[in-house]
Design a protein around this motif. Structure first.
Motif, PDB file in Angstrom:
ATOM      1  N   TRP A  55      42.601  46.086  36.364  1.00 19.37           N
ATOM      2  CA  TRP A  55      41.370  46.321  35.597  1.00 19.37           C
ATOM      3  C   TRP A  55      41.463  47.575  34.735  1.00 19.37           C
ATOM      4  CZ3 TRP A  55      39.993  41.745  36.359  1.00 19.37           C
ATOM      5  CH2 TRP A  55      39.818  41.179  37.613  1.00 19.37           C
ATOM      6  N   ARG A 110      33.421  38.661  35.269  1.00 23.35           N
ATOM      7  CA  ARG A 110      34.738  38.338  34.734  1.00 23.35           C
ATOM      8  C   ARG A 110      34.644  37.924  33.261  1.00 23.35           C
ATOM      9  NH1 ARG A 110      39.077  37.236  37.931  1.00 23.35           N
ATOM     10  NH2 ARG A 110      37.651  36.820  39.664  1.00 23.35           N
ATOM     11  N   TYR A 113      34.100  40.982  31.188  1.00 23.85           N
ATOM     12  CA  TYR A 113      35.328  41.773  31.111  1.00 23.85           C
ATOM     13  C   TYR A 113      36.284  41.199  30.077  1.00 23.85           C
ATOM     14  CZ  TYR A 113      39.626  44.101  32.602  1.00 23.85           C
ATOM     15  OH  TYR A 113      40.789  44.820  32.627  1.00 23.85           O
ATOM     16  N   VAL A 130      35.819  44.353  37.379  1.00 22.84           N
ATOM     17  CA  VAL A 130      35.182  43.044  37.538  1.00 22.84           C
ATOM     18  C   VAL A 130      34.422  42.983  38.867  1.00 22.84           C
ATOM     19  CG1 VAL A 130      35.601  40.579  37.880  1.00 22.84           C
ATOM     20  CG2 VAL A 130      36.789  41.817  36.066  1.00 22.84           C
ATOM     21  N   ASP A 132      32.342  40.034  40.571  1.00 22.53           N
ATOM     22  CA  ASP A 132      31.978  38.621  40.481  1.00 22.53           C
ATOM     23  C   ASP A 132      32.027  38.000  41.871  1.00 22.53           C
ATOM     24  OD1 ASP A 132      31.004  36.960  38.559  1.00 22.53           O
ATOM     25  OD2 ASP A 132      32.880  36.708  37.476  1.00 22.53           O
TER      26      ASP A 132
END
Length: 263
Positions: A55, A110, A113, A130, A132
């Motif tokens: 990430w 997600r 992102y 993220v 989720d």
């Protein structure tokens, strides 16, 4: 001091996290060795090095957890999903980190992102994580309990946070009472020389051959930057004050070379 009980005065940088069996770090050159090994490297170097990681693939980052004392206890004792966190890490002053530029991570879905990469700066995008827990597709992703903060480094220069800044490091979390970062030993010189072998007895003719000798010089260096830092030992239930690192005494005892500025 923060008046709100959910806003701790310190943030924690754990040098390890629980992983699934045979799980490897997301970036190949990141997180070598055990959590203890990585803490030793940090204390010897006197700096926390940023890395590009999951990430955060555009800029190197250093990560911290904004967790309360009770949450810290749960993460070290019970864990959240994958078991307890290894009891090795740094505790850093929240105000100092804010002054340096650290900010809370941005938790996004997600889909968000994936769509944000071309909509914001690389520095801001590198703070996105993220979140989720019930995705429309893919595996659930939920690290919200870490309450992550990130310090995002620039594209150029060495991505390091200097731990010698006054008041920045408020404590070092260790997994054993009385633990001190061990000295490092490395070979500075390893030379081999040879001389002719002695003559054969009674023959009057020198034997062909050589006697070989090896000389090795080993340099031992202590973790000077850790001197005077407060030590907190995890006893299985809580973090217990365990005095301060006395690297100078260790150096005198072990004959190691004392190096580094004192935080």
């Amino acid at each position: 001091m923060n008046a709100h009980p959910d806003l701790p005065d310190v943030l924690v940088h754990f040098t390890g996290r629980p992983r699934r069996k045979n799980e490897k770090p997301p970036i190949p050159d990141f997180a070598h060795g055990s959590a203890e090994d990585r803490l030793v490297s940090i204390l010897h170097g006197g700096a926390l090095r940023g890395n590009k990681t999951h990430w955060a693939e555009d800029r190197p980052v250093a990560c911290f957890s904004e967790i309360t004392q009770e949450a810290r206890r749960i993460m070290l004792r019970d864990g959240v999903r994958r078991g307890p966190y290894p009891p090795w890490g740094l505790m850093l002053d929240r105000t100092k980190l804010i002054e340096i530029g650290a900010r809370p991570a941005l938790y996004v879905s997600r889909l968000e992102y994936e769509s944000m990469k071309n909509e914001m700066s690389a520095r801001t995008y590198s703070r996105c994580v993220v979140y989720d827990p019930r995705p429309f597709y893919g595996q659930p992703t939920d690290w919200l309990f870490e309450r992550e903060w990130r310090l995002v480094f620039g594209a150029k220069g060495t991505p390091e946070l200097d731990l010698a800044q006054e008041g920045l490091v408020t404590g070092v979390i260790t997994g054993r009472p009385g633990w001190t970062p061990p000295p490092r030993r490395r070979v500075l010189e390893d030379s081999t020389w040879a001389e002719p072998a002695p003559s054969g007895p009674g023959s009057g003719v020198a034997k062909i051959g050589r006697t070989t000798m090896t000389t090795r010089v080993v340099h031992t260096q202590s973790a000077g930057p850790a001197h005077g830092l407060r030590r907190l030992y995890w006893d299985g239930e809580d973090l217990v004050d365990d005095g301060e690192f006395d690297i100078e005494e260790q150096q005198m005892r072990d004959g190691a070379d004392f190096r580094g500025e004192h935080p």
